[in-house]
Enzyme design. Structure first.
Site, mmCIF file in Angstrom:
data_model
loop_
_atom_site.group_PDB
_atom_site.id
_atom_site.type_symbol
_atom_site.label_atom_id
_atom_site.label_comp_id
_atom_site.label_asym_id
_atom_site.label_seq_id
_atom_site.Cartn_x
_atom_site.Cartn_y
_atom_site.Cartn_z
ATOM 1 N N LYS A 52 0.842 -1.203 0.000
ATOM 2 C CA LYS A 52 0.000 0.000 0.000
ATOM 3 C C LYS A 52 0.879 1.256 0.000
ATOM 4 C CE LYS A 52 -3.816 -2.334 2.270
ATOM 5 N NZ LYS A 52 -4.462 -2.758 3.514
ATOM 6 N N GLN A 96 -4.609 -1.432 9.729
ATOM 7 C CA GLN A 96 -4.488 -2.773 9.153
ATOM 8 C C GLN A 96 -4.987 -3.821 10.157
ATOM 9 O OE1 GLN A 96 -3.351 -3.470 5.904
ATOM 10 N NE2 GLN A 96 -4.127 -5.521 6.392
ATOM 11 N N ASP A 119 -11.246 3.049 4.185
ATOM 12 C CA ASP A 119 -11.696 1.673 3.978
ATOM 13 C C ASP A 119 -13.217 1.564 3.876
ATOM 14 O OD1 ASP A 119 -9.815 -0.307 3.638
ATOM 15 O OD2 ASP A 119 -9.315 -0.437 5.766
#
Ligand code: NDP
Length: 306
Positions: A52, A96, A119
Site C-alpha cells: 500500500k 491494518q 476503507d
C-alpha cells in the site's frame, strides 16, 4: 471459451486515471495523504502494508506508516487516530487488521473520522452505502464493481448471488450490486442447499475463505463468476486434487511450498462460466487501487474539487 476478467489491466487503468487527478491536487498545493497503522508483526499484514505504501509513493502521494508494538493498548491506538484526525495533510487513515487481541478493534474503527475512513468500514459510511449516498466504499467489493463495469458486464436485471456476508466483502458487495439494479441473494454458512441457490445466479460472487468450495454443481453454465477468495494451499495433495495434477502448479508448489487458490474450483470455473476472475490475477489486485482511488477522492472532496 470463458473470458478471463483480468485484474491487472483494470488495476493499471485505475492507477493511470488517478495520475492526472493527483497532479491537479498537487498543482493546488494539496498532495493526497494516507497513513497506515500497523500493530504487531503479522507477516501477511506487513506485506499488505508495504504494498500500500509503495503504490502511494509511486503515484506521488504522501504515505506514512505508523508501526506499533504487538503490546499496544486501545488507548494508545486511539491517541494516534485522534492525532491523525486532526492533521490536515492526512486524507485517509487505515488501520491494518487484524489488530492484537487485547485491542478493542471496534473502538478503533469508530474513532476514525468518517471523512478520513478510507476503507469505508465506519458505521456512518456503511449507512451511506446502504442509502446509496457518496462515501468511501469498501475497497474489495468496489474493485469487483470496477471489473464488472470495465468489462461491460450487464448487472441490471441480473440475479447476483453473493456467498459470504462479512462486513468487509459480502455485505457491501451485495449493496453495490443492488444499487446497480441486480436482484441479490446473500448466502452464508447456514444457507440450505447452497449449490441449488448458486446455480440460479447470473453473477456468482464467492467471498468465503474456503479453497475451491464452489465446484461445477454451483455454477450455472454461462454465469459470470467473481472469485474473491484468497486461500493458501500448503498441502501437496490438495494442490494435486484441486488443479487435477497440473504440472505447472505442482512445480510452483514444490518451489514455494504453497499455492494460492480462490473459493471457486479453478478448472470448473474456467469450463462452465462465461467470464471469471482468476486467482491470483483477478480481484486481489484491485484492493490497493481502490484504496488509492478512495484517498484521492477524499482529498478532492476536502479541497472542494469533487
Ligand atoms: P469472513 O471469514 O469474514 O467471511 C466468510 C463468509 O463466508 C461468512 O459470511 C461465512 O458464513 C461464509 N461461509 C463460510 N463457510 C461457508 C460455507 N461452507 N458455505 C457458505 N458460506 C460459508 O471472510 P472475508 O469476507 O473477510 O473474506 C472472504 C474471502 O475473501 C477470503 O478468502 C479472503 O482471503 C478473501 N479476501 C480477499 C481480499 C482481496 O482480494 N484483496 C480482501 C478481503 C478478503 P457465516 O457468516 O455464516 O459464518
Amino acid at each position: 471459451m470463458a473470458q478471463v476478467l483480468d485484474g491487472k489491466s483494470v488495476n493499471q487503468q485505475i492507477l493511470e486515471e488517478l495520475k492526472p487527478r493527483i497532479a491537479a491536487l498537487v498543482a493546488r498545493g494539496r498532495v493526497p495523504g494516507l497513513t497506515v497503522i500497523r500493530a504487531g508483526d503479522d507477516p501477511a499484514s506487513e506485506i499488505y502494508v508495504r504494498n500500500k505504501v509503495k503504490t502511494c509513493r509511486e503515484l506521488g502521494m504522501l504515505s506514512e506508516e505508523i508501526l506499533l508494538p504487538g503490546t499496544v493498548t486501545t488507548a494508545e491506538l486511539l491517541a494516534h487516530i485522534q492525532a491523525l484526525n486532526a492533521r490536515d495533510e492526512i486524507d485517509g487513515i487505515l488501520v491494518q487488521m487484524p489488530l492484537p487481541t487485547q485491542v478493542d478493534s471496534r473502538a478503533v474503527l469508530l474513532a476514525i473520522h468518517p471523512s478520513k475512513d478510507v476503507d469505508g468500514f465506519h458505521p456512518f459510511n456503511v449507512g451511506q452505502l446502504v442509502a446509496n449516498a457518496p462515501a468511501p466504499r469498501s475497497c474489495t467489493p468496489a474493485g469487483v464493481m470496477e471489473i464488472l463495469r470495465r468489462n461491460s458486464i450487464e448487472i441490471k436485471g441480473k440475479h447476483a448471488v453473493v456467498v459470504g456476508r462479512s462486513d468487509i466483502v459480502g455485505k457491501p458487495m451485495a449493496f453495490l450490486l443492488l444499487h446497480q439494479h441486480a436482484t441479490v441473494t446473500i448466502c452464508h454458512s447456514r444457507t440450505p442447499d447452497l449449490p441449488a441457490v448458486c446455480h440460479t445466479a447470473d453473477i456468482l460472487v464467492a467471498a468465503i475463505g474456503k479453497p475451491a468450495l464452489l465446484t461445477r454443481d454451483f455454477i450455472r453454465p454461462g454465469a459470470v463468476v467473481i472469485d474473491v477468495g484468497i486461500n493458501r494451499l500448503i498441502n501437496r495433495a490438495d494442490v494435486e486434487r484441486i488443479f487435477r495434477g497440473d504440472a505447472g502448479r505442482l512445480a510452483a508448489f514444490d518451489k514455494r511450498g504453497q499455492v494460492i487458490v480462490g473459493d471457486v474450483d479453478p478448472i470448473d470455473m474456467a469450463e462452465f462460466s462465461s467470464a471469471y476472475t482468476p486467482v491470483p490475477g483477478g480481484v486481489g489486485l484491485l484492493t490497493i487501487a481502490m484504496l488509492m482511488k478512495n484517498t484521492v477522492q477524499i482529498a478532492e472532496r476536502r479541497v472542494g474539487a469533487a
